[in-house]
Design an enzyme around this catalytic site. Structure first.
Site, PDB file in Angstrom:
ATOM      1  N   SER A   1       0.857  -1.182   0.000  1.00  0.00           N
ATOM      2  CA  SER A   1       0.000   0.000   0.000  1.00  0.00           C
ATOM      3  C   SER A   1       0.892   1.231   0.000  1.00  0.00           C
ATOM      4  CB  SER A   1      -0.860   0.012   1.269  1.00  0.00           C
ATOM      5  OG  SER A   1      -1.405   1.304   1.475  1.00  0.00           O
TER       6      SER A   1
ATOM      7  N   TYR B   1      -0.935  -2.015   9.984  1.00  0.00           N
ATOM      8  CA  TYR B   1      -1.114  -2.308   8.554  1.00  0.00           C
ATOM      9  C   TYR B   1       0.151  -1.976   7.771  1.00  0.00           C
ATOM     10  CZ  TYR B   1      -3.424  -1.878   3.939  1.00  0.00           C
ATOM     11  OH  TYR B   1      -3.785  -1.982   2.621  1.00  0.00           O
TER      12      TYR B   1
HETATM   13  P1  NAP Z   1     -11.452  -5.966   0.068  1.00  0.00           P
HETATM   14  O1  NAP Z   1     -12.399  -5.393  -0.908  1.00  0.00           O
HETATM   15  O2  NAP Z   1     -11.753  -5.872   1.521  1.00  0.00           O
HETATM   16  O3  NAP Z   1     -11.245  -7.526  -0.333  1.00  0.00           O
HETATM   17  C1  NAP Z   1     -10.400  -8.308   0.468  1.00  0.00           C
HETATM   18  C2  NAP Z   1     -10.247  -9.681  -0.145  1.00  0.00           C
HETATM   19  O4  NAP Z   1      -9.272 -10.402   0.618  1.00  0.00           O
HETATM   20  C3  NAP Z   1     -11.520 -10.513  -0.113  1.00  0.00           C
HETATM   21  O5  NAP Z   1     -11.541 -11.343  -1.247  1.00  0.00           O
HETATM   22  C4  NAP Z   1     -11.330 -11.348   1.153  1.00  0.00           C
HETATM   23  O6  NAP Z   1     -12.065 -12.571   1.151  1.00  0.00           O
HETATM   24  C5  NAP Z   1      -9.859 -11.629   1.051  1.00  0.00           C
HETATM   25  N1  NAP Z   1      -9.255 -12.028   2.327  1.00  0.00           N
HETATM   26  C6  NAP Z   1      -9.208 -11.336   3.504  1.00  0.00           C
HETATM   27  N2  NAP Z   1      -8.576 -12.055   4.431  1.00  0.00           N
HETATM   28  C7  NAP Z   1      -8.204 -13.223   3.840  1.00  0.00           C
HETATM   29  C8  NAP Z   1      -7.534 -14.384   4.285  1.00  0.00           C
HETATM   30  N3  NAP Z   1      -7.080 -14.516   5.556  1.00  0.00           N
HETATM   31  N4  NAP Z   1      -7.333 -15.387   3.403  1.00  0.00           N
HETATM   32  C9  NAP Z   1      -7.782 -15.292   2.134  1.00  0.00           C
HETATM   33  N5  NAP Z   1      -8.424 -14.215   1.651  1.00  0.00           N
HETATM   34  C10 NAP Z   1      -8.641 -13.203   2.507  1.00  0.00           C
HETATM   35  O7  NAP Z   1      -9.994  -5.379  -0.100  1.00  0.00           O
HETATM   36  P2  NAP Z   1      -9.328  -4.549  -1.320  1.00  0.00           P
HETATM   37  O8  NAP Z   1      -9.542  -3.118  -1.094  1.00  0.00           O
HETATM   38  O9  NAP Z   1      -9.710  -5.164  -2.615  1.00  0.00           O
HETATM   39  O10 NAP Z   1      -7.787  -4.830  -1.008  1.00  0.00           O
HETATM   40  C11 NAP Z   1      -7.047  -5.797  -1.740  1.00  0.00           C
HETATM   41  C12 NAP Z   1      -5.591  -5.644  -1.365  1.00  0.00           C
HETATM   42  O11 NAP Z   1      -5.145  -4.348  -1.738  1.00  0.00           O
HETATM   43  C13 NAP Z   1      -5.288  -5.794   0.123  1.00  0.00           C
HETATM   44  O12 NAP Z   1      -4.072  -6.490   0.292  1.00  0.00           O
HETATM   45  C14 NAP Z   1      -5.169  -4.374   0.592  1.00  0.00           C
HETATM   46  O13 NAP Z   1      -4.338  -4.256   1.730  1.00  0.00           O
HETATM   47  C15 NAP Z   1      -4.541  -3.732  -0.623  1.00  0.00           C
HETATM   48  N6  NAP Z   1      -4.755  -2.287  -0.731  1.00  0.00           N
HETATM   49  C16 NAP Z   1      -6.000  -1.780  -0.758  1.00  0.00           C
HETATM   50  C17 NAP Z   1      -6.174  -0.411  -0.844  1.00  0.00           C
HETATM   51  C18 NAP Z   1      -7.529   0.229  -0.831  1.00  0.00           C
HETATM   52  O14 NAP Z   1      -7.590   1.450  -0.601  1.00  0.00           O
HETATM   53  N7  NAP Z   1      -8.606  -0.495  -1.064  1.00  0.00           N
HETATM   54  C19 NAP Z   1      -5.055   0.435  -0.919  1.00  0.00           C
HETATM   55  C20 NAP Z   1      -3.788  -0.140  -0.907  1.00  0.00           C
HETATM   56  C21 NAP Z   1      -3.651  -1.504  -0.812  1.00  0.00           C
HETATM   57  P3  NAP Z   1     -13.416 -12.682   2.072  1.00  0.00           P
HETATM   58  O15 NAP Z   1     -14.390 -11.675   1.529  1.00  0.00           O
HETATM   59  O16 NAP Z   1     -13.854 -14.085   1.891  1.00  0.00           O
HETATM   60  O17 NAP Z   1     -12.996 -12.346   3.477  1.00  0.00           O
END
Ligand code: NAP
Length: 244
Positions: free
Chosen positions: A140, A153
């Site tokens: 991130s 985080y």
């Molecule tokens: P999100 O919409 O909350 O989706 C999270 C995904 O991760 C879901 O498919 C969830 O599955 C899965 N997950 C969570 N815990 C898990 C585990 N222990 N084992 C397997 N799967 C798991 O998140 P997102 O915003 O798409 O984020 C995706 C990635 O990008 C993350 O690594 C996050 O840190 C990173 N990121 C996000 C942002 C942002 O602003 N959104 C910015 C920078 C980086 P379930 O639904 O089944 O729990």
């Protein structure tokens, strides 16, 4: 690169950025393993979106921090599709709170999913990904933004960044690239949950591009690193519309 159909595992592929990565790689002809932790309805919705196309895909429930479950997921990919070429570590959670009174269970959970999870999945990837393949982690831009409330985080994501170049070097001779994408704020549940409209509007206005990042902004970068962008190796790619 292999002339056979390429196969990708996307952890956290059931929703958010991961779902968009799944859709993008599907459009590019990959066979896919769509991983999720527990929300089957979201995984089903992702699979439904792929149904009716000629995309080969399976959904696979596995906690990324559970080494046995992750090994079983790679077994399933090899059994169903014959091998693994690309692994995208997209699963993640983002608990927040000031360090001074952060519950240590929250710290442990964050490290477990975001750092141990990435490590466990990457370990299987390092053992199994075929020549011509790619491993893509997710950090991130918070590791650069350094905003209050994100210590646990950011510590986990900083660990993921630190692993990246080291693993790329350890895989010398295997023809496998290892990179990390580090998005800025992206309009998914992970980011939007618990934030008021004003906060969201303020953060959305920060990039020179003047809008909130969306999963569609990240997926092509992942797809580039997964396929044609092979001369990028061991790098952390900050994808935040220029907000840094
Ligand atoms: P999100 O919409 O909350 O989706 C999270 C995904 O991760 C879901 O498919 C969830 O599955 C899965 N997950 C969570 N815990 C898990 C585990 N222990 N084992 C397997 N799967 C798991 O998140 P997102 O915003 O798409 O984020 C995706 C990635 O990008 C993350 O690594 C996050 O840190 C990173 N990121 C996000 C942002 C942002 O602003 N959104 C910015 C920078 C980086 P379930 O639904 O089944 O729990």
């Amino acid at each position: 690169m292999s002339k056979e159909q390429r196969v990708a595992i996307v952890t956290g592929g059931s929703r958010g950025i991961g779902r968009q990565v799944v859709q993008r790689l599907a459009e590019e002809g990959y066979a896919l393993v769509v991983n999720y932790a527990g929300n089957k309805a979201d995984a089903d919705a992702t699979m439904t979106a792929l149904a009716g196309t000629d995309v080969k895909a399976i959904a696979f429930q596995a906690d990324v921090a559970d080494e046995n479950a992750v090994a079983a997921m790679f077994d399933a990919a090899e059994r169903e599709f014959g091998g693994v070429d690309v692994v995208v570590n997209m699963a993640g959670i983002m608990p927040m709170g000031p360090l001074v009174d952060l519950d240590l269970d929250t710290l442990d959970r964050t490290i477990r999913v975001n750092l141990r999870g990435a490590f466990v999945v990457t370990q299987q990837a390092a053992r199994r990904v075929r020549a011509g393949g790619a491993i893509i982690n997710t950090s991130s831009s918070i590791t650069k933004f350094s905003r209050p409330g994100y210590t646990a985080y950011a510590a986990a994501k900083g660990g993921v960044e630190a692993m990246t170049l080291i693993l790329a070097r350890e895989l010398r001779g295997r023809d496998i690239t290892v990179n990390t994408v580090a998005p800025g704020p992206i309009g998914t549940e992970l980011f939007l949950r618990g934030k008021d409209e004003e906060t969201i509007a303020r953060i959305a206005a920060e990039p020179p591009l003047g809008r909130m990042g969306m999963p569609e902004d990240v997926a092509p970068i992942v797809a580039f690193l997964a396929g044609p962008g092979r001369w990028i190796n061991g790098q952390v790619v900050y994808a935040n519309g220029g907000a840094i």
